[in-house]
Design an enzyme around this catalytic site. Structure first.
Site, PDB file in Angstrom:
ATOM      1  N   LYS A  79       0.741  -0.658   0.456  1.00  0.00           N
ATOM      2  CA  LYS A  79      -0.176  -0.467   0.314  1.00  0.00           C
ATOM      3  C   LYS A  79       1.096   1.005   0.091  1.00  0.00           C
ATOM      4  CE  LYS A  79      -4.007   2.149   2.539  1.00  0.00           C
ATOM      5  NZ  LYS A  79      -5.309   1.495   3.552  1.00  0.00           N
ATOM      6  N   SER A 154      -9.712   1.771   2.805  1.00  0.00           N
ATOM      7  CA  SER A 154      -9.479   2.492   1.896  1.00  0.00           C
ATOM      8  C   SER A 154      -8.133   1.439   1.431  1.00  0.00           C
ATOM      9  CB  SER A 154      -8.631   3.160   2.515  1.00  0.00           C
ATOM     10  OG  SER A 154      -7.657   3.016   3.529  1.00  0.00           O
ATOM     11  N   SER A 178     -10.349  -0.775   6.560  1.00  0.00           N
ATOM     12  CA  SER A 178      -9.791  -1.010   5.452  1.00  0.00           C
ATOM     13  C   SER A 178      -8.730  -1.867   5.212  1.00  0.00           C
ATOM     14  CB  SER A 178      -8.670   0.226   5.508  1.00  0.00           C
ATOM     15  OG  SER A 178      -9.379   1.457   5.430  1.00  0.00           O
TER      16      SER A 178
HETATM   17  N1  GLN Z   1     -13.799   3.258   5.943  1.00  0.00           N
HETATM   18  C1  GLN Z   1     -13.053   3.474   7.237  1.00  0.00           C
HETATM   19  C2  GLN Z   1     -12.521   5.708   6.956  1.00  0.00           C
HETATM   20  O1  GLN Z   1     -12.832   5.697   6.025  1.00  0.00           O
HETATM   21  C3  GLN Z   1     -11.880   3.029   7.774  1.00  0.00           C
HETATM   22  C4  GLN Z   1     -10.100   3.675   6.453  1.00  0.00           C
HETATM   23  C5  GLN Z   1      -9.457   2.881   7.318  1.00  0.00           C
HETATM   24  O2  GLN Z   1      -9.978   1.781   7.874  1.00  0.00           O
HETATM   25  N2  GLN Z   1      -8.263   3.213   6.964  1.00  0.00           N
HETATM   26  O3  GLN Z   1     -12.091   5.921   7.805  1.00  0.00           O
END
Ligand code: GLN
Length: 481
Positions: A79, A154, A178
């Site tokens: 990532k 994400s 995410s």
């Molecule tokens: N979808 C969640 C957010 O927008 C989780 C993001 C994440 O785990 N980095 O915060």
């Protein structure tokens, strides 16, 4: 020998290397061809590293010398918020354009020691804020199962890279789901460890009390092998767990289930009443039935304060993120947009460098932390976080696991929710709690639902007590066997 990228696993690739059926270079080549054919549409990779074949060659030399381990020569996608020394890292943000990592994240150092081949850096929601990958400055990642739909986020690039057979496994980060949510949207396994199991050193910070590096792979064994190589105490991250914890975390069986001789799964059905797709619910019930058939005991549990999780998460996460992201000012890292004076430099850099969602969260976070509101929001949210933790402690006295769907909906259409942040946040309902409480959680592929003639993957989420990470892999393997 033709390599079948659909069925290959870390163990089968390792065996093939050792037996001389194919080399790490040949495997890397197979992945590069797949990426060349698919990435133009899927947009999972932001960059494929120019030296992939050289890395694979070095791995082949290790294997030939009899010094190769399970992960030597295994192609992994990383990532874009995890640092690899000397390579670009940008968190899919314009503000980090041109930034080159000056050091390795501890997770990367450990994988380098194993001789892993890093294929490239993969797309994500900017600074890991989002659940659809539409917040990337470099365009959304398309779902390999239906290209009109999102990959999830994400870590959408990580999940799509594995699902499109563009890497054997991938690293993601998980602050509120995410790793697990995109894994579920793309039909692969996504694992978030116990908070502190893997060092956060070299992972760009979003919500420091929530962030963990996680693993994404086609099966639970691959995800576990990768996790085992990275987990462990790190002097650069004081929140990592002591070495003594790792017998329990890494061992192939959970001390918990072995000691008690029971495998009991708790289901908080009271929390699954609203806003869940009927097909997701039907698939969930079928998954519960499958665990029952496998000999697991199923019981209903109550988590009285879990309904506040989402509200608590969306106070704590932006607060911590607003503080963490204050370092991006155009001076210390990445791109500078010059104004007439220093303040104008800051304002221009941060306004033009950050995307809309990141700016929204910085504003929310600064508001939440401002004098007068700190106690009303941030401190209060942390009190409720403690209540939710206590609920989990209580539940884990009775059960080994807690089971929920991973996401209330399957992968949605690109553009469907992007104009409505609240709708997007609601989709995190099942995943954020594990981060608030610090427990490990895994998303396991649990079947498909047909939409518009396409088979969309679904996933279930298992959570276990802190440090019972190994038991999650064990039960995921049971389910997938
Ligand atoms: N979808 C969640 C957010 O927008 C989780 C993001 C994440 O785990 N980095 O915060």
């Amino acid at each position: 020998m033709k390599i079948d990228l659909k069925t290959i696993t870390i163990r089968s690739a390792h065996d093939a290397f050792v037996k001389g059926e194919y080399t790490a270079v040949e495997l890397a080549q197979a992945y590069l061809e797949e990426i060349a054919a698919k990435n133009g549409r899927i947009n999972a990779y932001l960059e494929v590293f120019a030296d992939v074949l050289e890395q694979a060659k070095a791995a082949d030399a290790l294997i030939k010398a009899g010094k190769g381990g399970l992960l030597t020569g295994i192609p992994i996608a990383v990532k874009d918020n995890i640092l690899i020394k000397g390579r670009r890292a940008g968190a899919a943000s314009k503000i980090l354009e041109g930034y080159v990592a000056p050091y390795d994240a501890t997770a990367i150092t450990r994988l380098k020691k194993e001789g892993v081949v890093f294929v490239g850096r993969v797309n994500m929601d900017e600074f890991a804020m989002g659940g659809s990958n539409e917040n990337s400055a470099y365009g959304p990642v398309r779902n390999p199962h239906d290209e009109s739909r999102v990959s999830g986020g994400s870590s959408g690039g990580s999940a799509a890279a594995v699902a499109m057979f563009g890497a054997l496994a991938a690293l993601g980060s998980d602050t509120g789901g995410s790793v697990r949510q995109p894994a579920s949207f793309c039909g692969v396994v996504g694992f978030k460890p116990t908070y502190g199991a893997i060092s956060r050193y070299g992972l760009m910070a979003m919500g420091s009390s929530l962030d963990q590096i996680g693993t994404i792979a086609k099966n639970a064994d691959d995800a576990q092998i990768l996790f085992n190589a990275m987990a462990g105490h790190d002097e650069y991250d004081s929140t990592t767990l002591p070495e003594s914890a790792f017998g329990g975390i890494k061992a192939s069986d959970s001390p918990l289930s072995v000691a008690s001789g029971k495998k009991c799964v708790g289901i908080p059905r009271h929390f699954m009443k609203q806003g869940i797709d009927t097909e997701v619910l039907a698939n969930f019930e079928a998954s519960v039935a499958r665990y029952k058939k496998l000999g697991y005991e199923i019981v209903e549990i109550e988590l009285p304060n879990i309904e506040y999780s989402l509200a608590v998460y969306y106070v704590i996460m932006p607060a911590e993120a607003s503080s963490n992201l204050s370092r991006f000012d155009g001076v210390k890292y990445g791109a500078l947009k010059e104004g007439n004076d220093l303040l104008a430099d800051y304002l221009r850099t941060r306004t033009e460098g950050f995307g809309k969602e990141v700016r929204r969260r910085i504003m929310m976070g600064n508001y939440i932390l401002s004098s007068g509101y700190y106690d009303a929001y941030y401190a209060k949210a942390n009190l409720v976080r403690d209540l939710i933790k206590a609920d989990f402690d209580e539940a884990f006295k009775k059960v080994d696991f807690i089971l929920t769907p991973t996401s209330p909906v399957p992968a949605f259409k690109i553009g469907e929710k992007s104009s409505d942040p609240l709708q997007m946040y609601l989709a995190d309902i099942f995943t954020v709690t594990a981060n608030l409480v610090g427990v490990p959680a895994i998303s396991i592929p649990s079947g498909f639902v047909e939409k518009e003639g396409k088979q969309l993957p679904l996933g279930i989420q298992l959570m276990a007590p802190c440090k019972a990470d190994a038991s999650l892999f064990h039960s995921a393997k049971d389910f997938l066997a």
